[in-house]
Design an enzyme around this catalytic site. Structure first.
Site, PDB file in Angstrom:
ATOM      1  N   ASP A  67       0.900  -1.183  -0.012  1.00 43.82           N
ATOM      2  CA  ASP A  67      -0.024  -0.125   0.160  1.00 43.82           C
ATOM      3  C   ASP A  67       1.028   1.240   0.124  1.00 43.82           C
ATOM      4  OD1 ASP A  67       0.821  -0.506   2.578  1.00 43.82           O
ATOM      5  OD2 ASP A  67      -0.666  -1.146   3.375  1.00 43.82           O
ATOM      6  N   ASN A 136      -7.444  -3.384  14.355  1.00 42.25           N
ATOM      7  CA  ASN A 136      -8.655  -3.559  14.016  1.00 42.25           C
ATOM      8  C   ASN A 136      -9.021  -4.698  13.246  1.00 42.25           C
ATOM      9  OD1 ASN A 136      -7.898  -2.620  11.710  1.00 42.25           O
ATOM     10  ND2 ASN A 136      -9.177  -0.815  11.678  1.00 42.25           N
ATOM     11  N   HIS A 138      -7.139  -4.952  10.149  1.00 40.23           N
ATOM     12  CA  HIS A 138      -6.862  -4.459   8.810  1.00 40.23           C
ATOM     13  C   HIS A 138      -5.494  -5.609   8.228  1.00 40.23           C
ATOM     14  CE1 HIS A 138      -4.852  -0.648   9.925  1.00 40.23           C
ATOM     15  NE2 HIS A 138      -3.641  -1.663   9.607  1.00 40.23           N
ATOM     16  N   GLU A 143      -9.725  -2.355   5.563  1.00 39.65           N
ATOM     17  CA  GLU A 143     -10.460  -2.023   6.860  1.00 39.65           C
ATOM     18  C   GLU A 143     -11.561  -2.628   7.112  1.00 39.65           C
ATOM     19  OE1 GLU A 143      -8.566  -0.300   8.843  1.00 39.65           O
ATOM     20  OE2 GLU A 143      -7.907   1.593   8.169  1.00 39.65           O
TER      21      GLU A 143
HETATM   22  C1  F6R Z   1       1.681  -1.528   6.173  1.00 40.51           C
HETATM   23  C2  F6R Z   1       0.013  -2.013   6.235  1.00 40.51           C
HETATM   24  C3  F6R Z   1      -0.657  -2.179   7.470  1.00 40.51           C
HETATM   25  C4  F6R Z   1       0.154  -2.406   8.876  1.00 40.51           C
HETATM   26  C5  F6R Z   1      -0.736  -2.480   9.953  1.00 40.51           C
HETATM   27  C6  F6R Z   1       0.196  -2.676  11.199  1.00 40.51           C
HETATM   28  O1  F6R Z   1       1.992  -1.461   5.039  1.00 40.51           O
HETATM   29  O2  F6R Z   1      -0.353  -2.432   5.300  1.00 40.51           O
HETATM   30  O3  F6R Z   1      -1.683  -3.237   7.465  1.00 40.51           O
HETATM   31  O4  F6R Z   1       0.905  -3.576   8.626  1.00 40.51           O
HETATM   32  O5  F6R Z   1      -1.129  -1.278  10.121  1.00 40.51           O
HETATM   33  O6  F6R Z   1       1.091  -1.530  11.561  1.00 40.51           O
HETATM   34  P1  F6R Z   1       2.068  -1.355  12.450  1.00 40.51           P
HETATM   35  O7  F6R Z   1       3.336  -2.578  12.139  1.00 40.51           O
HETATM   36  O8  F6R Z   1       2.904  -0.272  12.641  1.00 40.51           O
HETATM   37  O9  F6R Z   1       1.358  -1.911  13.715  1.00 40.51           O
END
Ligand code: F6R
Length: 249
Positions: A67, A136, A138, A143
């Site tokens: 992303d 959450n 995702h 989401e």
């Molecule tokens: C990032 C992504 C997100 C993160 C998720 C966890 O490329 O796709 O899904 O993996 O938000 O983020 P952290 O590791 O910062 O807790």
């Protein structure tokens, strides 16, 4: 799903890197799907270390990032382009033309997303997809919602995600509200998936991942449909998973 609980973040990184290095050694021109966020930073650091020790060669590897924030130019300090070059790409021998990251400034979103999907296909699909998980549930920026998008698309970030991401921005009003992300089906099309979770913050969602059914309220629960998923957690993220079993369904 394969479940591996290790002591701490360093061990998560070592376990994940063992799997990534093995994938590259088995197939030097393999295609990696990469994630950003706090969790994989240690993994990228360990990958750089193995590269410097001469244990892994990225010269034929291709990457696709999950992303990118919508509205941020590649050169923005908080863009995922900047993150990836800073934490990994500038330290290894990957070829620039083999790196693929979505363009957060595209004006032709649909076309750009379709081209990204086509590029993944043209490269033979993703061999190993690295994932983090949002509190959450995702994955990528898919989401929780009534319906999930299968393919790469523009996604509105949830309030919780915007709040979580705000820790990287000095000015709260600059935190992007949208991102372009691979869809759930894009992720599930990877041949192998490795999901990392670290810290107390993730304990509840990791518990839910194993204890609830497949629901769009927890996009990561769709990973249960995949035949080769490894979830690597540290003691804290795994503290609510009430089993020592290695295979969880
Ligand atoms: C990032 C992504 C997100 C993160 C998720 C966890 O490329 O796709 O899904 O993996 O938000 O983020 P952290 O590791 O910062 O807790």
């Amino acid at each position: 799903m394969q479940y591996i609980k290790v002591d701490n973040g360093t061990s998560i990184a070592q376990t994940a890197v063992d799997m990534i290095v093995q994938a590259i050694q088995q197939k030097p021109h393999c295609v990696l799907g990469l994630a950003t966020g706090s969790t994989p930073i240690a993994t990228y650091k360990e990958l750089i270390k193995r590269y410097e020790q001469g244990n892994v060669d990225f010269s034929q590897v291709t990457t696709f990032n999950l992303d990118e924030y919508y509205g941020l130019a590649a050169s923005h300090p908080q863009s995922y382009h900047t993150y990836m070059y800073h934490h990994l790409f500038k330290h290894i021998n990957i070829k620039k033309q083999n790196i693929h990251i979505l363009d957060g400034t595209t004006k032709q979103i649909e076309k750009h997303c379709e081209q990204y999907e086509n590029k993944i296909k043209a490269c033979g699909g993703i061999d190993l997809q690295l994932l983090g998980i949002g509190r959450n549930g995702h994955i990528g920026f898919n989401e929780p919602a009534e319906q999930l998008q299968p393919r790469t698309h523009l996604a509105r970030l949830s309030k919780e995600t915007v709040q979580a991401n705000s820790r990287f921005f000095t000015n709260k009003k600059d935190v992007p509200q949208y991102a372009i992300t691979m869809g759930v089906r894009t992720i599930l099309a990877a041949k192998k998936i490795v999901l990392l979770a670290e810290g107390h913050d993730k304990a509840e969602i990791i518990e839910k991942l194993f204890q609830t059914g497949i629901t769009t309220d927890i996009p990561a629960s769709f990973l249960r449909l995949h035949h080769d998923v490894t979830v690597i957690v540290d003691e804290r993220a795994g503290s609510k998973v009430n089993t020592a079993a290695k295979e969880l369904r």
